[in-house]
Design a protein around this motif. Structure first.
Motif, PDB file in Angstrom:
ATOM      1  N   LYS A  44       0.848  -1.204   0.000  1.00  0.00           N
ATOM      2  CA  LYS A  44       0.000   0.000   0.000  1.00  0.00           C
ATOM      3  C   LYS A  44       0.884   1.256   0.000  1.00  0.00           C
ATOM      4  O   LYS A  44       2.010   1.238   0.515  1.00  0.00           O
ATOM      5  CB  LYS A  44      -0.911   0.033   1.234  1.00  0.00           C
ATOM      6  CG  LYS A  44      -1.832  -1.166   1.364  1.00  0.00           C
ATOM      7  CD  LYS A  44      -2.967  -1.106   0.365  1.00  0.00           C
ATOM      8  CE  LYS A  44      -3.962  -2.239   0.610  1.00  0.00           C
ATOM      9  NZ  LYS A  44      -5.027  -2.259  -0.405  1.00  0.00           N
ATOM     10  N   ALA A  70       3.819   0.156   4.865  1.00  0.00           N
ATOM     11  CA  ALA A  70       3.342   0.854   3.660  1.00  0.00           C
ATOM     12  C   ALA A  70       4.477   1.698   3.093  1.00  0.00           C
ATOM     13  O   ALA A  70       5.407   2.077   3.804  1.00  0.00           O
ATOM     14  CB  ALA A  70       2.157   1.755   4.022  1.00  0.00           C
ATOM     15  N   ASP A 101      -2.910   4.891  -2.214  1.00  0.00           N
ATOM     16  CA  ASP A 101      -4.082   4.228  -1.625  1.00  0.00           C
ATOM     17  C   ASP A 101      -4.758   5.083  -0.570  1.00  0.00           C
ATOM     18  O   ASP A 101      -5.950   4.900  -0.302  1.00  0.00           O
ATOM     19  CB  ASP A 101      -3.659   2.896  -0.986  1.00  0.00           C
ATOM     20  CG  ASP A 101      -3.101   1.936  -2.027  1.00  0.00           C
ATOM     21  OD1 ASP A 101      -3.895   1.405  -2.820  1.00  0.00           O
ATOM     22  OD2 ASP A 101      -1.869   1.750  -2.066  1.00  0.00           O
ATOM     23  N   THR A 157      -5.983   2.053  -7.718  1.00  0.00           N
ATOM     24  CA  THR A 157      -6.286   1.738  -6.324  1.00  0.00           C
ATOM     25  C   THR A 157      -7.332   0.652  -6.170  1.00  0.00           C
ATOM     26  O   THR A 157      -7.586   0.220  -5.060  1.00  0.00           O
ATOM     27  CB  THR A 157      -6.787   2.994  -5.588  1.00  0.00           C
ATOM     28  OG1 THR A 157      -7.913   3.512  -6.285  1.00  0.00           O
ATOM     29  CG2 THR A 157      -5.712   4.056  -5.531  1.00  0.00           C
ATOM     30  N   LEU A 352      -7.284   0.643   5.348  1.00  0.00           N
ATOM     31  CA  LEU A 352      -6.561   0.046   4.216  1.00  0.00           C
ATOM     32  C   LEU A 352      -6.268  -1.437   4.378  1.00  0.00           C
ATOM     33  O   LEU A 352      -6.108  -2.144   3.383  1.00  0.00           O
ATOM     34  CB  LEU A 352      -5.208   0.751   4.020  1.00  0.00           C
ATOM     35  CG  LEU A 352      -5.257   2.225   3.661  1.00  0.00           C
ATOM     36  CD1 LEU A 352      -3.839   2.769   3.478  1.00  0.00           C
ATOM     37  CD2 LEU A 352      -6.045   2.440   2.383  1.00  0.00           C
TER      38      LEU A 352
END
Ligand code: CP
Length: 360
Positions: A44, A70, A101, A157, A352
């Motif tokens: 991400k 991430a 994202d 995304t 997420l």
């Protein structure tokens, strides 16, 4: 919290706040490990886009994203193509085309994070309508995100599109500050005084005073919502000029008697005078403000033995709080900062990582 964005703490409700705080406990434990990192958000990308100055919020969001593995993109508005006339909308959609994202957004104007969320959703809908190989999620700013032809909300995304996290918008809201403050009060009282409430997030029965520049404070707005949602009684203490023009619908009491409120509060939460948002003279003098509403060393002697002193930072020592009070055992100002990383990990993970809805 909506499934996709965190724009206001009001979206969470008590269950949603509780879920964030319980998950933050896990991430506090992660932070104590020799290598404080988990692979939860591997793959991400989180963009921090701050259009207004920040130390705590920006760095703590970036630390949180990195601890979740991430990738982090730091957008710096002062050296960006905004200075060449590019619009904010095109800037955001350009970043999304690079595969972002989640956007962590701070702006001096209230409503910008919600506006950005709307742009991202519209671009995603346009991309979905165009289908595989369509215009992409950039609204025409760049064609790259359509190249993969995913045919969802955004080709980069995926069908959910990018999330937006409000990191403070004007005098409107600062939801993650409120969440870390609820976490700090709950866990610090438990650690110090052995309280063990059945539901750890509940602040039921606590008397919390929020003192200072309420009028210009997004922290005050988010905290009034969060504290009252969890069952606390909130009293605002400020000169009349630093209260909002209307408090209609605010679940608060108002007092101008700082000594009386300090003596009976479980938490005294001080705010900075936000001179960057003041376009007129709101106070006769700083000296008079400190004498009447500052938590001076003399006034701090009125605090009860279990009272906590809080401040979102940045602190202006000697104005809203005396330096020796800020550094005293009743102060949890640095604990607030430390907890901010774990709480922001929880929020990023919920948006997420699991994709789960928070709250109802
Ligand atoms: N509390 C807070 O928002 O601090 P920063 O402005 O440093 O992010």
């Amino acid at each position: 919290m909506t499934p996709q964005h965190l724009l206001s703490v009001a979206d969470l409700g008590p269950e949603g706040i509780d879920e964030v705080l319980r998950l933050a406990d896990t991430f506090v434990e992660v932070g104590r490990r020799p290598i404080p990192r988990v692979p939860a958000l591997r793959g991400k990308t989180v963009a921090s886009a701050f259009f207004e100055d920040s130390t705590r919020t920006r760095l703590s969001f970036e630390a949180a994203a990195k601890r979740l593995s991430a990738d982090v993109m730091t957008f710096t508005s002062s050296s960006s193509s905004l200075n060449k006339g590019e619009s904010l909308r095109d800037t955001v959609l350009t970043l999304e085309a690079m595969g972002v994202d989640a956007f962590v957004i701070r702006h001096s104007c209230a409503g910008v994070p919600a506006q950005v969320a709307g742009w991202l959703e519209s671009a995603g809908a346009a991309s979905a309508a165009a289908g595989p190989g369509g215009a992409g999620g950039t609204g025409g700013t760049s064609g790259t995100s359509g190249a993969g032809g995913a045919g969802g909300a955004s080709a980069v995304t995926g069908p959910r599109g990018a999330s937006v996290l409000n990191a403070g918008d004007g005098a409107h809201e600062h939801p993650t500050q409120a969440l870390l403050d609820c976490f700090t009060i709950s866990r610090e009282r438990e650690r110090r005084f052995g309280h063990s409430p059945a539901r750890p997030a509940v602040l039921s029965g606590l008397r919390i005073a929020i003192v200072g520049d309420i009028r210009h404070s997004r922290v005050a707005r988010s905290n009034v919502i969060a504290f009252s949602t969890l069952g606390a009684s909130v009293t605002l203490v400020a000169p009349p000029t630093l209260l909002p023009p209307s408090l209609c619908g605010w679940p608060v009491e108002v007092s101008h008697d700082m000594d009386g409120v300090v003596a009976k509060s479980d938490v005294v939460y001080l705010l900075r005078l936000q001179s960057e948002r003041m376009n007129e003279q709101f106070l006769p003098s700083l000296r008079e403000y400190t004498a009447t509403f500052g938590l001076t060393a003399e006034r701090a002697r009125l605090l009860g033995p279990s009272a906590l002193v809080m401040h979102p930072g940045p602190v202006r020592r000697g104005i809203e709080i005396a330096a020796e009070v800020a550094d005293s055992p009743c102060s949890v100002i640095t604990t607030q900062v430390a907890n901010g990383v774990a709480v922001r990990m929880a929020v990023l993970y919920l948006l997420l990582g699991s994709g789960a809805q928070v709250g109802a």
